[in-house]
Design a protein around this motif. Structure first.
Motif, PDB file in Angstrom:
ATOM      1  N   SER A  81      -6.276   6.949  16.232  1.00  0.00           N
ATOM      2  CA  SER A  81      -6.320   8.175  15.622  1.00  0.00           C
ATOM      3  C   SER A  81      -5.089   8.950  15.545  1.00  0.00           C
ATOM      4  CB  SER A  81      -7.330   9.407  16.577  1.00  0.00           C
ATOM      5  OG  SER A  81      -7.064   9.383  17.960  1.00  0.00           O
ATOM      6  N   ARG A  82      -3.893   8.414  16.583  1.00  0.00           N
ATOM      7  CA  ARG A  82      -2.697   8.952  16.469  1.00  0.00           C
ATOM      8  C   ARG A  82      -2.150   8.327  15.170  1.00  0.00           C
ATOM      9  NH1 ARG A  82       1.314   6.744  20.118  1.00  0.00           N
ATOM     10  NH2 ARG A  82       3.078   6.827  18.521  1.00  0.00           N
ATOM     11  N   ALA A  83      -2.205   7.195  14.508  1.00  0.00           N
ATOM     12  CA  ALA A  83      -1.860   6.658  13.336  1.00  0.00           C
ATOM     13  C   ALA A  83      -2.556   7.594  12.261  1.00  0.00           C
ATOM     14  CB  ALA A  83      -2.225   4.908  13.175  1.00  0.00           C
ATOM     15  N   GLY A  84      -3.885   7.794  12.553  1.00  0.00           N
ATOM     16  CA  GLY A  84      -4.453   8.613  11.464  1.00  0.00           C
ATOM     17  C   GLY A  84      -3.633   9.854  11.063  1.00  0.00           C
ATOM     18  N   GLN A  85      -3.009  10.527  12.543  1.00  0.00           N
ATOM     19  CA  GLN A  85      -2.060  11.685  12.257  1.00  0.00           C
ATOM     20  C   GLN A  85      -0.826  11.604  11.412  1.00  0.00           C
ATOM     21  OE1 GLN A  85      -4.010  14.339  11.980  1.00  0.00           O
ATOM     22  NE2 GLN A  85      -5.491  13.135  12.557  1.00  0.00           N
ATOM     23  N   SER A  86      -0.396  10.253  11.236  1.00  0.00           N
ATOM     24  CA  SER A  86       0.942   9.938  10.696  1.00  0.00           C
ATOM     25  C   SER A  86       0.991   9.962   9.450  1.00  0.00           C
ATOM     26  CB  SER A  86       1.399   8.559  11.477  1.00  0.00           C
ATOM     27  OG  SER A  86       0.910   8.507  12.651  1.00  0.00           O
ATOM     28  N   LEU A  87       2.415  10.159   8.834  1.00  0.00           N
ATOM     29  CA  LEU A  87       2.690  10.036   7.363  1.00  0.00           C
ATOM     30  C   LEU A  87       2.725   8.590   7.206  1.00  0.00           C
ATOM     31  CD1 LEU A  87       5.173  12.821   6.872  1.00  0.00           C
ATOM     32  CD2 LEU A  87       2.654  12.901   6.259  1.00  0.00           C
ATOM     33  N   PRO A  88       2.415   8.117   5.912  1.00  0.00           N
ATOM     34  CA  PRO A  88       2.551   6.618   5.502  1.00  0.00           C
ATOM     35  C   PRO A  88       3.863   6.032   5.921  1.00  0.00           C
ATOM     36  CG  PRO A  88       1.702   8.103   3.821  1.00  0.00           C
ATOM     37  CD  PRO A  88       2.121   8.842   4.815  1.00  0.00           C
ATOM     38  N   ARG A  89       4.985   6.879   5.804  1.00  0.00           N
ATOM     39  CA  ARG A  89       6.354   6.180   6.196  1.00  0.00           C
ATOM     40  C   ARG A  89       6.308   5.939   7.566  1.00  0.00           C
ATOM     41  NH1 ARG A  89       8.311  11.588   4.988  1.00  0.00           N
ATOM     42  NH2 ARG A  89       8.948  12.705   7.200  1.00  0.00           N
ATOM     43  N   ASP A  90       5.679   6.437   8.536  1.00  0.00           N
ATOM     44  CA  ASP A  90       5.897   6.234   9.700  1.00  0.00           C
ATOM     45  C   ASP A  90       4.925   5.015  10.413  1.00  0.00           C
ATOM     46  OD1 ASP A  90       7.608   8.442  10.210  1.00  0.00           O
ATOM     47  OD2 ASP A  90       5.589   9.963  10.329  1.00  0.00           O
ATOM     48  N   LEU A  91       4.158   4.439   9.394  1.00  0.00           N
ATOM     49  CA  LEU A  91       3.492   3.232   9.771  1.00  0.00           C
ATOM     50  C   LEU A  91       4.157   1.899   9.379  1.00  0.00           C
ATOM     51  CD1 LEU A  91       0.035   4.312   8.792  1.00  0.00           C
ATOM     52  CD2 LEU A  91       0.997   4.629  11.194  1.00  0.00           C
ATOM     53  N   PRO A 135       0.840  -1.180   0.059  1.00  0.00           N
ATOM     54  CA  PRO A 135       0.054  -0.102   0.064  1.00  0.00           C
ATOM     55  C   PRO A 135       0.762   1.158  -0.161  1.00  0.00           C
ATOM     56  CG  PRO A 135       0.116  -0.937   2.271  1.00  0.00           C
ATOM     57  CD  PRO A 135       0.714  -2.044   1.495  1.00  0.00           C
ATOM     58  N   TYR A 136       2.252   1.053   0.301  1.00  0.00           N
ATOM     59  CA  TYR A 136       3.010   2.089   0.260  1.00  0.00           C
ATOM     60  C   TYR A 136       2.819   2.972  -0.886  1.00  0.00           C
ATOM     61  CZ  TYR A 136       6.780   5.091   1.844  1.00  0.00           C
ATOM     62  OH  TYR A 136       7.492   6.322   2.391  1.00  0.00           O
ATOM     63  N   GLY A 137       2.928   2.453  -2.104  1.00  0.00           N
ATOM     64  CA  GLY A 137       2.889   2.870  -3.373  1.00  0.00           C
ATOM     65  C   GLY A 137       1.714   3.768  -3.871  1.00  0.00           C
ATOM     66  N   SER A 138       0.441   3.329  -2.871  1.00  0.00           N
ATOM     67  CA  SER A 138      -0.700   4.009  -3.201  1.00  0.00           C
ATOM     68  C   SER A 138      -1.187   5.049  -2.169  1.00  0.00           C
ATOM     69  CB  SER A 138      -1.951   2.878  -3.291  1.00  0.00           C
ATOM     70  OG  SER A 138      -1.973   2.335  -2.148  1.00  0.00           O
TER      71      SER A 138
END
Lengths: 340, 286
Positions: free
Chosen positions: B153-163, B109-112
């Motif tokens: 909701s904290r994950a929601g505020q993250s950028l994709p690279r931080d997940l 999913p990183y690419g999308s």
């Protein structure tokens, strides 16, 4: 048979020659990068043994340190890493070895196969060059090296070996190229083969063929193999012994065949229960809460305790020592609750 | 209960075809790239709430089939019918109509995800496109979706690279669910995940289907995963369907030699590599 199958800690070494008999001996290896406050531990107390001609599995999820452990056998440590403990490959102390000694070791006694064959083979050189390079470096004359390379290509099941010698890597499929890499790895008749997820990028049917080939070549040459994989089923199916790693430590050592029937560590059992299977009844799978951890972010005591259904207060106190349970050696305080 | 319903949808056609119409059907799909036929006469139906597996190895045409379903490729011939209407053309209107009913999840999913947008913003975007509503309503819906897929909701505020990979896949599922599609097409959606994370995503998908009645097309090379997540399956090889039926039935008594080869190739205790070699020879004789 019982004594043989039990994972041997020290298999009654005859005098001091015990380690010489093994293809690989890693004892209490710890690795860390950085210093002082910013030190990041990577591996702790890893002990792995591969006997001559033995297939040993190293299983774990991402961040468990399985690839690091395998690479340490070639002296390939992360930049700036400090290592304590011992790594011995057929009598050579790898951690103390100098540049020249390491080069000799890599050239003659140890070979490594990686997941992606295209990353480990020079795309602008012909297959023939790739295969004869190692042999020539050992002092085999050009003609002899070419003959040997032809023979090897035949052994790994490449059709038209003569034509293949003149072709480039991009002209081969992934599975075929991995065969070429295996041929190259075994060309120097190494005592130890390090295989890091060698079939992960391949189709399942190709995987079966490449594994069959690896096992056959290994039998023919008496090579010890350390097989790194995330696939528990694969490890149990082909390995004599399996080490399960979690967060930079070995949590269980078991005979390959008994891994399924009698897992001794809660993590091993959790992994088995989380994997869907095509065999038996259509079972439920049980997810493990949380995510796999690296050593640096693991909790104190047993690193698995925050995800473990059996964990209690005493699990937080110290890292559990390895102790025998059934046919396993396990780092858990209560393996009898995992498999009685 | 609902799994029982889903199981029976496979043969619903024989009893009363007026009662239940397939939510998605592919009829004689063909896709050629130059002189290579990637997909060769592929037909299947997916009932509401059902889960269909497409099994195959690289080059089998499974991903091309999935991409045709999602409108990312135009078939050379053949039709896709979604929710009772043929998918035609790729005008903006047609694409929007299709995307509202069918969403796709990829292996990585990183690419999308837009690397500069937070996860919550990414999840809200298709909603803005498809579902009218105020910013506040959308934000509430995003929170709901994050919760549904088990993200904080904290994950929601993250950028994709931080997940982590598993969290990103959860986010991709949340984004797909945002438009309340009837069908999810999952292309090797759990293949890149660690075993323990894979199990989390699989159980999540299972729960979602039970709770929402969404249908899955699950594309995978992994028979064990397909067994867990699907009711019916098709096995593809060289662009063609070589076997179809209920997943359990296919695994228990495979009829096509290729399916047998796939099954025997799976490592297990007492793995018989000679048998794999035999299977392969049997296939070459065809």
């Amino acid at each position: 048979m019982l004594a043989k199958k039990t994972p041997a800690r020290e298999e009654a070494p005859d005098g001091g020659a015990g380690t010489r008999r093994d293809a690989l001996g890693i004892s209490r290896l710890s690795l860390a990068v950085g210093t002082g406050e910013s030190e990041i531990p990577l591996l702790a107390d890893v002990t792995v043994r591969v006997g001559r001609g033995e297939t040993v599995g190293l299983v774990g999820e991402s961040g468990s340190g399985k690839s690091l452990t395998a690479r340490s056998a070639l002296g390939m440590l992360p930049r700036g890493a400090r290592a304590t403990g011992g790594v011995t490959v057929s009598g050579v102390d790898v951690l103390a070895a100098g540049y020249r000694e390491l080069r000799d070791l890599r050239r003659t006694r140890v070979s490594m196969i990686f997941q992606d064959p295209r990353a480990s083979i020079n795309p602008v050189r012909r297959i023939g060059d790739y295969l004869t390079e190692g042999l020539r470096a050992r002092g085999v004359p050009a003609r002899g090296a070419a003959e040997q390379a032809l023979d090897l290509l035949g052994q790994v099941g490449i059709r038209d070996p003569k034509g293949a010698m003149g072709r480039f890597p991009h002209e081969f499929s992934g599975g075929m190229l991995q065969r070429v890499v295996i041929a190259g790895a075994l060309s120097t008749e190494p005592e130890l083969l390090l295989a890091d997820e060698p079939t992960t990028a391949l189709d399942v049917t190709t995987q079966a063929e490449v594994i069959g080939l690896l096992k056959e070549m290994q039998r023919a040459h008496g090579t010890g193999m350390l097989f790194v994989t995330h696939d528990l089923d694969l490890a149990a199916a082909i390995c004599d012994r399996v080490y399960v790693m979690y967060a930079g430590r070995i949590v269980e050592e078991s005979a390959g065949a008994s891994l399924f029937g009698a897992p001794a560590h809660p993590y091993t059992r959790a992994l088995l229960e989380a994997s869907p299977s095509v065999h038996g009844g259509r079972a439920e799978i049980k997810a493990i809460r949380g995510r796999p951890r690296a050593l640096a972010e693991a909790p104190s005591g047993c690193a698995f305790r925050d995800r473990c259904p059996l964990a209690g207060d005493e699990c937080a106190e110290t890292v559990p020592a390895h102790r025998p349970h059934g046919t396993s050696l396990v780092a858990c305080l209560r393996p009898e609750q995992v498999t009685p | 209960m609902s799994t029982g319903d889903a199981m029976s949808t496979g043969d619903a056609m024989s009893t009363g075809d007026a009662v239940k119409a397939p939510v998605l059907s592919a009829t004689s799909l063909v896709k050629r790239f130059g002189h290579v036929t990637a997909v060769d006469d592929v037909s299947f139906e997916l009932m509401p709430g059902a889960s269909l597996g497409i099994v195959g190895e690289s080059g089998s045409g499974k991903t091309t089939t999935a991409r045709i379903l999602a409108g990312l490729e135009q078939p050379t011939s053949g039709t896709v019918t979604l929710d009772g209407r043929a998918v035609e053309g790729h005008s903006r209107r047609a694409r929007l109509r299709q995307a509202r009913r069918l969403q796709m999840i990829f292996q990585d999913p990183y690419g999308s995800f837009d690397p500069r947008q937070t996860i919550a913003q990414s999840i809200a975007e298709p909603m803005r496109l498809h579902a009218p509503g105020s910013r506040k309503e959308h934000r509430a819906r995003v929170d709901e979706l994050l919760d549904q897929v088990g993200l904080s909701s904290r994950a929601g505020q993250s950028l994709p690279r931080d997940l982590s990979g598993g969290q990103r896949q959860r986010a991709a599922i949340a984004r797909a669910l945002g438009v309340a599609p009837r069908v999810l097409v999952l292309d090797e959606a759990v293949a890149a995940l660690d075993v323990s994370i894979q199990a989390q995503i699989l159980t999540l998908l299972d729960d979602l289907r039970r709770d929402t009645g969404i249908s899955y097309v699950f594309v995978s090379h992994d028979l064990a995963v397909v067994r867990y997540i699907t009711d019916t399956a098709i096995v593809m090889r060289h662009g063609r369907i070589v076997e179809r039926g209920e997943t359990e039935q296919i695994l228990r008594s495979p009829r096509h030699p290729y399916t047998r080869l796939l099954l025997d190739s799976i490592p297990s205790p007492g793995w018989d590599l000679d048998r794999v070699a035999r299977d392969r020879r049997a296939l070459d004789l065809l």
